[in-house]
Enzyme design. Structure first.
Site, PDB file in Angstrom:
ATOM      1  N   THR A 131       0.882  -1.177   0.000  1.00 18.96           N
ATOM      2  CA  THR A 131       0.000   0.000   0.000  1.00 18.96           C
ATOM      3  C   THR A 131       0.913   1.217   0.000  1.00 18.96           C
ATOM      4  OG1 THR A 131      -1.630  -1.181   1.311  1.00 18.96           O
ATOM      5  CG2 THR A 131      -1.834   1.214   1.224  1.00 18.96           C
ATOM      6  N   LYS A 185      -7.724   1.343  -3.035  1.00 24.32           N
ATOM      7  CA  LYS A 185      -7.343   0.916  -1.678  1.00 24.32           C
ATOM      8  C   LYS A 185      -7.548   2.047  -0.658  1.00 24.32           C
ATOM      9  CE  LYS A 185      -5.083  -1.120   1.714  1.00 24.32           C
ATOM     10  NZ  LYS A 185      -5.537  -2.300   2.429  1.00 24.32           N
ATOM     11  N   LYS A 218      -1.730   4.973   8.692  1.00 24.56           N
ATOM     12  CA  LYS A 218      -0.929   5.081   7.462  1.00 24.56           C
ATOM     13  C   LYS A 218      -1.846   5.288   6.255  1.00 24.56           C
ATOM     14  CE  LYS A 218       1.538   2.301   4.119  1.00 24.56           C
ATOM     15  NZ  LYS A 218       2.142   1.047   3.712  1.00 24.56           N
TER      16      LYS A 218
HETATM   17  P1  NAD Z   1       6.056  -5.704   7.302  1.00 25.84           P
HETATM   18  O1  NAD Z   1       6.763  -4.534   7.881  1.00 25.84           O
HETATM   19  O2  NAD Z   1       5.688  -6.859   8.191  1.00 25.84           O
HETATM   20  O3  NAD Z   1       6.908  -6.307   6.074  1.00 25.84           O
HETATM   21  C1  NAD Z   1       7.648  -5.527   5.161  1.00 25.84           C
HETATM   22  C2  NAD Z   1       8.913  -6.308   4.824  1.00 25.84           C
HETATM   23  O4  NAD Z   1       9.642  -5.593   3.828  1.00 25.84           O
HETATM   24  C3  NAD Z   1       9.866  -6.471   6.031  1.00 25.84           C
HETATM   25  O5  NAD Z   1      10.162  -7.842   6.238  1.00 25.84           O
HETATM   26  C4  NAD Z   1      11.095  -5.676   5.613  1.00 25.84           C
HETATM   27  O6  NAD Z   1      12.314  -6.201   6.115  1.00 25.84           O
HETATM   28  C5  NAD Z   1      11.009  -5.779   4.101  1.00 25.84           C
HETATM   29  N1  NAD Z   1      11.809  -4.772   3.398  1.00 25.84           N
HETATM   30  C6  NAD Z   1      11.884  -3.440   3.635  1.00 25.84           C
HETATM   31  N2  NAD Z   1      12.741  -2.870   2.774  1.00 25.84           N
HETATM   32  C7  NAD Z   1      13.217  -3.869   1.981  1.00 25.84           C
HETATM   33  C8  NAD Z   1      14.145  -3.910   0.905  1.00 25.84           C
HETATM   34  N3  NAD Z   1      14.755  -2.815   0.445  1.00 25.84           N
HETATM   35  N4  NAD Z   1      14.398  -5.108   0.342  1.00 25.84           N
HETATM   36  C9  NAD Z   1      13.798  -6.232   0.779  1.00 25.84           C
HETATM   37  N5  NAD Z   1      12.914  -6.257   1.793  1.00 25.84           N
HETATM   38  C10 NAD Z   1      12.621  -5.083   2.386  1.00 25.84           C
HETATM   39  O7  NAD Z   1       4.752  -5.124   6.608  1.00 25.84           O
HETATM   40  P2  NAD Z   1       3.417  -5.922   6.219  1.00 25.84           P
HETATM   41  O8  NAD Z   1       2.446  -5.871   7.348  1.00 25.84           O
HETATM   42  O9  NAD Z   1       3.794  -7.223   5.599  1.00 25.84           O
HETATM   43  O10 NAD Z   1       2.821  -4.946   5.096  1.00 25.84           O
HETATM   44  C11 NAD Z   1       3.394  -4.862   3.800  1.00 25.84           C
HETATM   45  C12 NAD Z   1       2.562  -3.906   2.963  1.00 25.84           C
HETATM   46  O11 NAD Z   1       1.218  -4.388   2.908  1.00 25.84           O
HETATM   47  C13 NAD Z   1       2.481  -2.482   3.538  1.00 25.84           C
HETATM   48  O12 NAD Z   1       2.536  -1.573   2.465  1.00 25.84           O
HETATM   49  C14 NAD Z   1       1.139  -2.459   4.247  1.00 25.84           C
HETATM   50  O13 NAD Z   1       0.598  -1.168   4.315  1.00 25.84           O
HETATM   51  C15 NAD Z   1       0.322  -3.375   3.355  1.00 25.84           C
HETATM   52  N6  NAD Z   1      -0.809  -4.048   4.022  1.00 25.84           N
HETATM   53  C16 NAD Z   1      -0.641  -4.615   5.260  1.00 25.84           C
HETATM   54  C17 NAD Z   1      -1.722  -5.246   5.882  1.00 25.84           C
HETATM   55  C18 NAD Z   1      -1.567  -5.901   7.229  1.00 25.84           C
HETATM   56  O14 NAD Z   1      -2.599  -6.281   7.828  1.00 25.84           O
HETATM   57  N7  NAD Z   1      -0.358  -6.092   7.759  1.00 25.84           N
HETATM   58  C19 NAD Z   1      -2.969  -5.306   5.214  1.00 25.84           C
HETATM   59  C20 NAD Z   1      -3.089  -4.757   3.944  1.00 25.84           C
HETATM   60  C21 NAD Z   1      -2.004  -4.117   3.355  1.00 25.84           C
END
Ligand code: NAD
Length: 296
Positions: A95, A170, A245
């Protein structure tokens, strides 16, 4: 030409179970993350984790990213593009803000690659169960190529329009959710003051014009909807910080486009107050406690 292999980058709360569903469906997949803890967890799940980003994407037919925010997606796509094989499709499921989504599509197009923004809703439970909703933006051909993979990770796949349309859908959806949850929570707080039982309000409103998802699927008081986080001390659910966010992304998009979204803006301020009170990791429906305490 590109292969059928998938590179999956970003193995956090959402990315790891999504990648796992693709691997379990029989796809050759190379995963990558920068966090040692994420890598360890992915390996423990049996995912093949590449040593470097370049190694993960080099022979991929599709590169999927699931990263925290726009800046991460832009820098990672920039770093990955020189290593891609002709024909590779880039799909960002994070997102992110509308402006960054547009810039990511431009970066890909300038390097000769097709791309899709495909953010999700459904949370970690949906990611694990493969029942996410995908909202996709990009050319029809890119969408059709990605669709079979999205169908493994999700149960509802919507092509919303051209580049950026997925991110637009979204943030509009989540602005409805953030505002409607506060409306429902306020109604329960008022009912309490008026001596009306939560169940009585639920029984009326859930079948009347007050009906909405925040009430009938995610009720912010314990009791009427047994599966809602309210029954588990507002854990785990969808964290207030994540709602905040998304509302901030909606506000930025409203400001940039000149749209008037006063309730979206007010909701953002209320969740910000709740997060500042140390409740950022609590489910967003826990805002009812803040409203009850006069936190507004
Ligand atoms: P998270 O923080 O658990 O995971 C993100 C991952 O990206 C981490 O493991 C981090 O180490 C990795 N990362 C960051 N920079 C990187 C790079 N340069 N190279 C490789 N890996 C890298 O976040 P999440 O909860 O999995 O959410 C991910 C996305 O999905 C976000 O944009 C969030 O807004 C969206 N989202 C989350 C949810 C939820 O319920 N958690 C629901 C819908 C959408």
């Amino acid at each position: 030409m590109s292969s059928n292999r998938i590179a999956f980058i970003g193995l956090g709360h959402m990315g790891r179970p999504m990648a796992l569903n693709l691997a379990r469906a029989g796809h050759a997949l190379a995963a990558f993350d920068v966090s040692p803890a994420a890598i360890e967890a992915a390996r423990a799940d049996g995912l093949l984790v590449a040593e470097t980003l370049a190694a993960a994407v080099r022979e991929a037919g599709v590169v999927i990213t699931m990263l925290p925010a726009g800046a991460h997606v832009l820098s990672l796509w920039q770093e990955a593009l020189p290593h891609l094989t002709p024909g590779t499709l880039l799909v960002d499921c994070s997102t992110i803000d509308i402006e960054s989504a547009g810039r990511a599509h431009d970066l890909a197009a300038q390097a000769g690659f097709a791309s899709l923004d495909a953010p999700v809703s459904g949370g970690t439970k949906g990611a694990e169960a493969g029942t996410l909703t995908f909202m996709a933006g990009g050319e029809a051909a890119a969408f059709e190529r990605a669709r079979p993979l999205l169908e493994i990770m999700g149960s509802r796949i919507v092509h919303c329009g051209g580049p950026g349309a997925g991110q637009a859908a979204k943030i509009c959806n989540n602005m409805i959710l953030g505002v409607s949850m506060i409306a429902v929570a306020e109604a329960f707080v008022l009912a309490e003051r008026l001596g009306l039982s939560p169940q009585a309000l639920f029984d009326v409103a859930s079948t009347s014009s007050g009906q909405c998802w925040s009430l009938t699927s995610y009720c912010p008081v314990p009791g009427p909807v047994p599966a809602s986080p309210a029954n588990n001390d507002y854990k785990p659910g969808f964290a207030t910080n994540l709602m905040l966010k998304d509302l901030r992304l909606a506000k930025a998009a409203a400001d940039a486009s000149g749209a008037q979204t006063p309730l979206g803006h007010h909701a953002e301020q209320l969740y910000a107050g709740f997060a500042e009170a140390g409740q950022g990791d609590v489910d967003f429906s826990g805002i009812i406690r803040h409203l009850r305490d006069g936190g507004a």
